[in-house]
Design an enzyme around this catalytic site. Structure first.
Site, short mmCIF file in Angstrom:
data_model
loop_
_atom_site.label_atom_id
_atom_site.label_comp_id
_atom_site.label_asym_id
_atom_site.label_seq_id
_atom_site.Cartn_x
_atom_site.Cartn_y
_atom_site.Cartn_z
N GLY A 1 72.84 46.72 48.69
CA GLY A 1 72.47 48.01 48.46
C GLY A 1 73.68 48.87 47.95
O GLY A 1 73.76 49.92 47.42
N CYS B 1 39.31 51.79 45.56
CA CYS B 1 39.59 51.82 43.99
C CYS B 1 38.36 51.67 43.34
O CYS B 1 37.28 51.09 43.74
CB CYS B 1 40.10 50.34 43.80
SG CYS B 1 40.14 49.88 41.99
N CYS C 1 37.75 47.71 41.84
CA CYS C 1 37.35 46.69 42.72
C CYS C 1 36.96 46.96 44.11
O CYS C 1 36.54 46.14 45.12
CB CYS C 1 38.72 45.89 42.81
SG CYS C 1 40.13 46.70 43.65
N CYS D 1 43.22 50.88 41.00
CA CYS D 1 44.51 50.34 41.30
C CYS D 1 45.30 50.21 40.31
O CYS D 1 45.09 50.10 39.15
CB CYS D 1 44.22 48.81 41.65
SG CYS D 1 43.22 48.55 43.19
N CYS E 1 44.21 43.99 40.92
CA CYS E 1 42.51 44.47 40.81
C CYS E 1 41.61 43.52 40.17
O CYS E 1 40.48 43.29 40.57
CB CYS E 1 42.69 45.98 40.03
SG CYS E 1 41.13 46.91 40.05
#
Lengths: 258, 235, 293
Positions: free
Chosen positions: C36, C245, C248, C270, C276
């Site tokens: 980080g 979606c 899909c 998606c 997808c």
């Protein structure tokens, strides 16, 4: 009254090259005591204030502070992390220009709540409640809690700055011309508010001001500075009513009568 | 019990730095004492230094030399050499002061102005306010004024606020600077009664009263301040 | 070999010279060691403008080898300009295999999404980062923000979230949502939707972040705690979508809004094109089997 000072300065000096910022300043400040530092601009008041509040490294001298655990610590021998922690918990600093002490683009509530969040408070509702309570104490209406300080008048900004500093219940507050630039009626209100808070919270304060009326109203003791040196100090009413040093006499005689 | 206030060899002069450093002698070798339950009055014409003596005893003026010994918390303290913090403590607990003029704090009500010294000694706000109300009504200050800041009051009203503020605490030593100067006879009489009560309660009082009648009513001794006149000092 | 190919061949493998790669690898190692923490590095000029992923490209160039398989996505898609160009760039300068399949890639360079398919150990996700400093818009002084990171003074970060709640009634930050890494550094996860934040937590893959213009690299090593900042009474929540979606039929994925016409027609699909397409393919395969019966 306790028997130990809260803050002690010994032979504190700040030189800018050959020029003197302030030199050989020594005093003790006790809990609940308000010390006014007066003098004309350029006399070293603000330099002294910054050296005391660890915002400016002094050239020589010692500033020690009695921590909450009772131990005296030399401020300039503490780690930066400890100093910064002290500054945002046990101390406050009120700038002359509120824009220097506030975040102008975040709401009043967040300005007051920031110190609490810095201390790890993670409950939004509690933070907001404290912020709202403090706005009330500095006479800002509750419905202004989500307004940015940009939308506030000068006097309100200054009161907000005070709330932001006092929310963690500090023991010592530094103030640099807290009423400078405010018109008289706003100034009176602010002074009265400060007086009340200082008494109620038993705050110790060091107030830099060029206004002797402010010093008389707020402070117990006064230190008169000229060219970086303390030329006179003592009880506020004693110094103002029976000034000894030539410069103090000049200052006092220069007060305009209304 | 120690004498509450003993002054000896006390001298005061003003050095006027702005006028070429002229030294103005005010008083020299002041010596007196005030016992508990006694009211001593500083006497003498205007300019003799009565006020200066009173202010030195309160720590408001510096003294050039000498001693002002007060009995504070069972110890004897010399106010001439005491540090500011000690003087603050003495003012809080031992020496009270009724000044001639009120120094007005903006926005603080008359009731709170009077209650403040009692609150500073640790009394609860409600208790102090109740006591303040008692004193103000005794001094016939109309109740409608109590909640207002005294800045706009008349001279007599301000003086009554001031007197109430001075008399509210039980300081063992009380200094009075013309507490009746702006009062009518009725209220002057109230203040006289209050002074007599303080005497009975064992307070040592030191005051300046120009009003012959008041002075005669309260004074046990008159200290002639002209006796302390300095010789004309050279610049 | 064509004339162009001869010309390109004179570039060092993966475009950057070896000294530069060593320098960047050192920065990456440091970043992995201090999860980080933003490590400064000497960012190079790249043959693309700032804002097009110069940081991510330098990181990828420094870690890629001839055996790697590279996938590049832009907002989840393999077929947008940025993704296509960067993929072509590495095909040319490193001659590596590329793929659009998340599972087959060893390195995935991404602009603002994390693939829907769970990443596995050994994979590296390289983020393109525009502004690495999460405190930037609250505290403009770099000297001050560095100090705040060093001293772990993160109250200001919560000021931002407080403001959100005060203004909108909830935390309205939806992307670049600040996280705390391994309980220490507060980090900007780059402008990914906050939907992806939970995927960063304890991920088996190594996550590297490169900011070219800002000259910073930071990292989240595998299996590292990544917690989204929040309040006790306003806990962190990801976006949810009401409809599946449109292509899909999948639920629980991050959807993009696609405007179909100027009469208000729209669909939600998606954002992860690979995910997808795979679902669509298996659905039609399933249909095909059924047809065959």
């Amino acid at each position: 009254m306790t028997d130990q000072a809260l803050l002690s300065a010994r032979s504190l000096s700040k030189h800018y090259g050959n020029r003197i910022g302030c030199t050989d300043i020594s005093f003790d400040l006790w809990p609940g005591e308000v010390l006014a530092v007066v003098g004309e601009s350029g006399s070293g008041k603000t330099t002294l204030l910054n050296c005391l509040s660890t915002r400016l490294l002094p050239t020589s001298g010692v500033v020690s502070y009695r921590m909450r655990d009772g131990a005296f610590r030399d401020l300039y021998r503490m780690s930066e992390a400890e100093r910064r922690f002290l500054m945002r918990t046990d101390w406050g600093f009120v700038h002359q220009n509120p824009a220097d002490g506030l975040r102008m683009t975040v709401s009043a509530g967040a300005n007051v709540g920031e110190r609490l969040m810095a201390l790890g408070e993670r409950h939004y509702g509690n933070i907001r409640a404290s912020a709202t309570d403090w706005l009330g104490r500095v006479e800002i209406a509750h419905d202004r809690v989500d307004d940015e300080p940009r939308a506030f008048s000068g006097g309100m900004r200054q009161r907000l700055q005070i709330a932001r500093n006092l929310v963690t219940g500090p023991r010592l507050v530094f103030m640099d011309e807290p009423t400078g630039g405010l018109d008289v009626s706003v100034q009176a209100r602010l002074l009265d508010l400060l007086r009340g808070l200082v008494q109620e919270m038993e705050l110790a304060a060091i107030v830099v001001t060029h206004d002797l009326a402010v010093a008389r109203l707020l402070s117990h003791r006064i230190m008169v500075m000229k060219e970086g040196r303390a030329v006179e100090s003592g009880l506020t009413d004693r110094v103002l009513d029976d000034p000894q040093a030539p410069y103090t006499q000049l200052l006092v005689s220069s007060i305009l009568q209304v | 019990m120690a004498t509450p206030l003993v002054v000896s060899e006390l001298s005061k002069s003003f050095t006027m730095h702005l006028q070429g450093g002229i030294r103005l002698g005010v008083v020299k070798d002041v010596a007196f004492s005030v016992r508990a339950g006694e009211c001593a009055v500083l006497g003498g014409p205007s300019g003799a230094g009565k006020s200066s003596i009173l202010k030195m005893v309160y720590g408001n003026y510096c003294a050039d030399q000498g001693q002002i010994i007060v009995s504070h918390r069972g110890k004897l303290i010399d106010l001439v050499t005491a540090d500011p913090r000690t003087i603050m403590a003495v003012r809080q607990e031992t020496i009270g002061y009724v000044s001639q003029f009120l120094r007005v704090v903006p926005r603080v009500s008359a009731l709170d102005v009077v209650a403040e010294p009692l609150v500073e000694t640790g009394a609860a706000l409600e208790v102090a306010r109740a006591r303040a109300a008692e004193l103000l009504s005794r001094l016939n200050l109309p109740e409608r004024l109590w909640g207002l800041p005294p800045a706009t009051f008349s001279g007599g009203e301000q003086q009554r606020v001031n007197d109430a503020r001075g008399f509210i605490t039980a300081h063992p030593v009380l200094l009075l600077d013309e507490p009746t100067a702006s009062l009518d006879r009725t209220n002057g009489r109230v203040v006289i009664d209050m002074i007599l009560e303080k005497k009975q309660g064992g307070t040592a009082l030191l005051g300046i009263f120009h009003d012959q009648e008041v002075r005669e009513a309260v004074a046990d001794t008159v200290i002639d301040v002209t006796a302390f006149a300095p010789e004309k000092a050279a610049a | 070999m064509s004339a162009t190919a001869e010309h390109i061949a004179r570039y060092n493998f993966a475009y950057l010279d070896e000294q530069t790669k060593r320098m960047i690898r050192r920065a990456i190692l440091k970043a992995i060691s201090i999860p980080g923490y933003q490590v400064p590095f000497a960012s190079r000029e790249m043959p693309m403008p700032y804002g097009w992923g110069t940081g991510g490209v330098q990181v990828t160039a420094s870690i890629i080898g001839p055996d790697d398989v590279l996938k590049v996505i832009d907002q989840g898609a393999d077929d947008t300009t940025n993704a296509v160009s960067i993929r072509a760039f590495f095909q040319t300068v490193a001659d590596v295999a590329t793929t659009t399949e998340t599972g087959k890639a060893t390195i995935i360079q991404t602009r603002h999404r994390i693939p829907e398919e769970s990443l596995t150990a050994g994979q590296v996700l390289v983020y393109q980062v525009p502004i690495p400093e999460p405190l930037r818009f609250l505290e403009p002084r770099e000297t001050e923000t560095r100090k705040m990171h060093a001293l772990e003074e993160y109250g200001l970060m919560h000021v931002k979230l407080y403001e959100d709640i005060a203004r909108h009634g909830h935390i309205a930050t939806t992307y670049a949502y600040p996280v705390k890494v391994e309980g220490r550094y507060v980090m900007d996860p780059s402008p990914t939707p906050k939907f992806d934040n939970p995927k960063m937590h304890m991920s088996p893959a190594l996550q590297l972040f490169g900011a070219g213009r800002e000259k910073r690299i930071y990292a989240v090593p595998p299996f590292t705690r990544v917690e989204s900042l929040d309040f006790e009474d306003h806990p962190f929540q990801v976006q949810t979508f009401e409809e599946p979606c449109a292509l899909c039929g999948g639920t629980g994925t991050y959807l993009d809004e696609v405007v179909l016409d100027d009469r208000g027609g729209r669909m939600f699909v998606c954002s992860d094109t690979d995910y997808c397409e795979k679902r669509q393919a298996s659905a039609s395969a399933l249909l095909g089997e059924e047809d065959a019966r």
